[in-house]
Design an enzyme around this catalytic site. Sequence first.
Site, PDB file in Angstrom:
ATOM      1  N   GLY A  16     -33.541  48.304 -36.204  1.00  0.00           N
ATOM      2  CA  GLY A  16     -34.889  48.130 -35.682  1.00  0.00           C
ATOM      3  C   GLY A  16     -35.374  49.265 -34.799  1.00  0.00           C
ATOM      4  CB  ILE A 100     -36.500  44.936 -54.241  1.00  0.00           C
ATOM      5  CG1 ILE A 100     -35.700  46.240 -54.143  1.00  0.00           C
ATOM      6  CG2 ILE A 100     -37.653  45.088 -55.228  1.00  0.00           C
ATOM      7  CD1 ILE A 100     -34.985  46.632 -55.422  1.00  0.00           C
ATOM      8  CG  LEU A 101     -40.744  42.791 -50.296  1.00  0.00           C
ATOM      9  CD1 LEU A 101     -41.745  43.505 -49.403  1.00  0.00           C
ATOM     10  CD2 LEU A 101     -40.421  41.402 -49.757  1.00  0.00           C
ATOM     11  CG  HIS A 117     -38.375  55.873 -49.263  1.00  0.00           C
ATOM     12  ND1 HIS A 117     -37.438  54.938 -49.620  1.00  0.00           N
ATOM     13  CD2 HIS A 117     -38.042  57.006 -49.918  1.00  0.00           C
ATOM     14  CE1 HIS A 117     -36.580  55.485 -50.466  1.00  0.00           C
ATOM     15  NE2 HIS A 117     -36.924  56.737 -50.662  1.00  0.00           N
ATOM     16  CG  LEU A 152     -38.020  50.428 -54.854  1.00  0.00           C
ATOM     17  CD1 LEU A 152     -38.201  49.336 -53.830  1.00  0.00           C
ATOM     18  CD2 LEU A 152     -36.592  50.459 -55.369  1.00  0.00           C
ATOM     19  CD  GLN A 181     -39.462  65.087 -36.510  1.00  0.00           C
ATOM     20  OE1 GLN A 181     -40.685  65.009 -36.458  1.00  0.00           O
ATOM     21  NE2 GLN A 181     -38.732  65.598 -35.523  1.00  0.00           N
TER      22      GLN A 181
HETATM   23  N1  NHR Z   1     -40.720  46.158 -52.505  1.00  0.00           N
HETATM   24  C1  NHR Z   1     -41.616  46.621 -53.364  1.00  0.00           C
HETATM   25  N2  NHR Z   1     -42.085  45.777 -54.281  1.00  0.00           N
HETATM   26  N3  NHR Z   1     -42.069  47.898 -53.357  1.00  0.00           N
HETATM   27  C2  NHR Z   1     -41.583  48.756 -52.450  1.00  0.00           C
HETATM   28  O1  NHR Z   1     -42.051  49.996 -52.449  1.00  0.00           O
HETATM   29  C3  NHR Z   1     -40.596  48.344 -51.511  1.00  0.00           C
HETATM   30  C4  NHR Z   1     -40.184  47.002 -51.573  1.00  0.00           C
HETATM   31  C5  NHR Z   1     -39.205  46.525 -50.693  1.00  0.00           C
HETATM   32  C6  NHR Z   1     -38.604  47.382 -49.788  1.00  0.00           C
HETATM   33  C7  NHR Z   1     -38.220  49.652 -48.865  1.00  0.00           C
HETATM   34  C8  NHR Z   1     -37.348  50.561 -49.757  1.00  0.00           C
HETATM   35  C9  NHR Z   1     -37.009  51.866 -49.072  1.00  0.00           C
HETATM   36  O2  NHR Z   1     -37.774  52.371 -48.255  1.00  0.00           O
HETATM   37  C10 NHR Z   1     -38.985  48.727 -49.751  1.00  0.00           C
HETATM   38  C11 NHR Z   1     -40.002  49.202 -50.590  1.00  0.00           C
HETATM   39  C12 NHR Z   1     -34.524  48.145 -50.548  1.00  0.00           C
HETATM   40  C13 NHR Z   1     -34.051  48.629 -51.753  1.00  0.00           C
HETATM   41  C14 NHR Z   1     -32.934  47.926 -52.490  1.00  0.00           C
HETATM   42  O3  NHR Z   1     -32.462  48.399 -53.518  1.00  0.00           O
HETATM   43  C15 NHR Z   1     -34.657  49.751 -52.279  1.00  0.00           C
HETATM   44  C16 NHR Z   1     -35.699  50.361 -51.615  1.00  0.00           C
HETATM   45  C17 NHR Z   1     -36.186  49.866 -50.398  1.00  0.00           C
HETATM   46  C18 NHR Z   1     -35.579  48.755 -49.878  1.00  0.00           C
HETATM   47  N4  NHR Z   1     -32.493  46.721 -52.019  1.00  0.00           N
HETATM   48  C19 NHR Z   1     -31.447  45.903 -52.610  1.00  0.00           C
HETATM   49  C20 NHR Z   1     -32.069  44.662 -53.289  1.00  0.00           C
HETATM   50  O4  NHR Z   1     -31.401  44.144 -54.203  1.00  0.00           O
HETATM   51  C21 NHR Z   1     -30.496  45.373 -51.560  1.00  0.00           C
HETATM   52  C22 NHR Z   1     -29.807  46.467 -50.835  1.00  0.00           C
HETATM   53  C23 NHR Z   1     -29.099  45.978 -49.562  1.00  0.00           C
HETATM   54  O5  NHR Z   1     -29.234  44.797 -49.176  1.00  0.00           O
HETATM   55  O6  NHR Z   1     -28.440  46.822 -48.907  1.00  0.00           O
HETATM   56  O7  NHR Z   1     -33.135  44.198 -52.892  1.00  0.00           O
HETATM   57  O8  NHR Z   1     -35.950  52.473 -49.406  1.00  0.00           O
HETATM   58  C1  GAR Z   2     -34.750  54.162 -41.495  1.00  0.00           C
HETATM   59  O1  GAR Z   2     -34.241  55.464 -41.708  1.00  0.00           O
HETATM   60  C2  GAR Z   2     -35.644  53.780 -42.653  1.00  0.00           C
HETATM   61  O2  GAR Z   2     -36.416  54.831 -43.168  1.00  0.00           O
HETATM   62  C3  GAR Z   2     -34.615  53.370 -43.661  1.00  0.00           C
HETATM   63  O3  GAR Z   2     -33.618  52.704 -42.945  1.00  0.00           O
HETATM   64  C4  GAR Z   2     -33.625  53.136 -41.578  1.00  0.00           C
HETATM   65  C5  GAR Z   2     -33.884  51.936 -40.717  1.00  0.00           C
HETATM   66  O4  GAR Z   2     -33.623  52.210 -39.385  1.00  0.00           O
HETATM   67  N1  GAR Z   2     -35.176  52.511 -44.644  1.00  0.00           N
HETATM   68  C6  GAR Z   2     -34.629  52.285 -45.810  1.00  0.00           C
HETATM   69  O5  GAR Z   2     -33.641  52.889 -46.179  1.00  0.00           O
HETATM   70  C7  GAR Z   2     -35.309  51.240 -46.638  1.00  0.00           C
HETATM   71  N2  GAR Z   2     -34.588  51.044 -47.847  1.00  0.00           N
HETATM   72  P1  GAR Z   2     -34.131  51.224 -38.249  1.00  0.00           P
HETATM   73  O6  GAR Z   2     -33.715  49.807 -38.641  1.00  0.00           O
HETATM   74  O7  GAR Z   2     -33.377  51.674 -37.025  1.00  0.00           O
HETATM   75  O8  GAR Z   2     -35.599  51.379 -38.146  1.00  0.00           O
END
Ligand code: NHR
Ligand code: GAR
Length: 198
Positions: A16, A100-101, A117, A152, A181
């Site tokens: 967080g 993933i949403l 991201h 995604l 950053q």
């Molecule tokens: N949902 C949608 N529909 N679109 C995006 O652009 C999203 C999203 C949900 C999260 C953040 C994203 C990132 O910044 C995000 C963007 C989780 C995964 C993933 O593979 C990938 C990208 C991001 C967040 N999650 C796995 C899953 O099965 C679980 C991985 C884990 O729990 O460690 O959901 O990178």
């Molecule tokens: C951040 O670097 C963010 O960009 C990344 O995880 C870190 C969260 O740190 N997000 C992802 O990788 C989403 N898939 P925080 O919990 O300390 O903000």
Amino acid sequence: MQAKNKNIVILISGGGSNMAAIARAAQQQEWESRFSARIAAVISNQPDAKGLPLAQSMGIAAEALSHKSFDSREAFDAALMKVVDRYQPALVVLAGFMRILTPAFVAHYAGRLINIHPSLLPLFPGLHTHQRAIDAGCKEAGATVHQVTAELDHGPALAQAVVPVLPGDTADALAARVLVQEHLLYPRAIESWLQTQP
Ligand code: NHR
Ligand code: GAR
């Protein structure tokens, strides 16, 4: 006339630190009096996320909703929507949120759902971005704030920050450099978004 209240709900899964940077900026830059905007709640899909007690220590309502209590992504997202909607958010902010949403969730918050991201999108959507940037021989890496769409990490970019990749970098060293950053970029991007809202 008093502007409409703009509740911001932040979704996290871990430390967080981006959430805290946003909450600090909201206080220091007086988002409440300038934009009628407040951080209404922080919600984590991981009950043990360090960001939950951190949010509480900053006076922000914090809740956990474990995805493990649900049989499907659709069921989890439907429950998450109910929790989020209790706060009537003008903006939903993903900050290290790792689930993933579903298209239904994204459609429900269309135009008011953003993510940070840790790569220079469109490079390296998905996970393990820092190792992939190093392996690809990139000289620069960074972070992107973008609108969330069903595909995604493919929504329109709102802001980016660039950092150098240094010789001998590890994924952890690069992640730490990018994170510094992110803490500047994400509050600025949200402030810009608030400035565009009536
Ligand atoms: N949902 C949608 N529909 N679109 C995006 O652009 C999203 C999203 C949900 C999260 C953040 C994203 C990132 O910044 C995000 C963007 C989780 C995964 C993933 O593979 C990938 C990208 C991001 C967040 N999650 C796995 C899953 O099965 C679980 C991985 C884990 O729990 O460690 O959901 O990178
Ligand atoms: C951040 O670097 C963010 O960009 C990344 O995880 C870190 C969260 O740190 N997000 C992802 O990788 C989403 N898939 P925080 O919990 O300390 O903000």
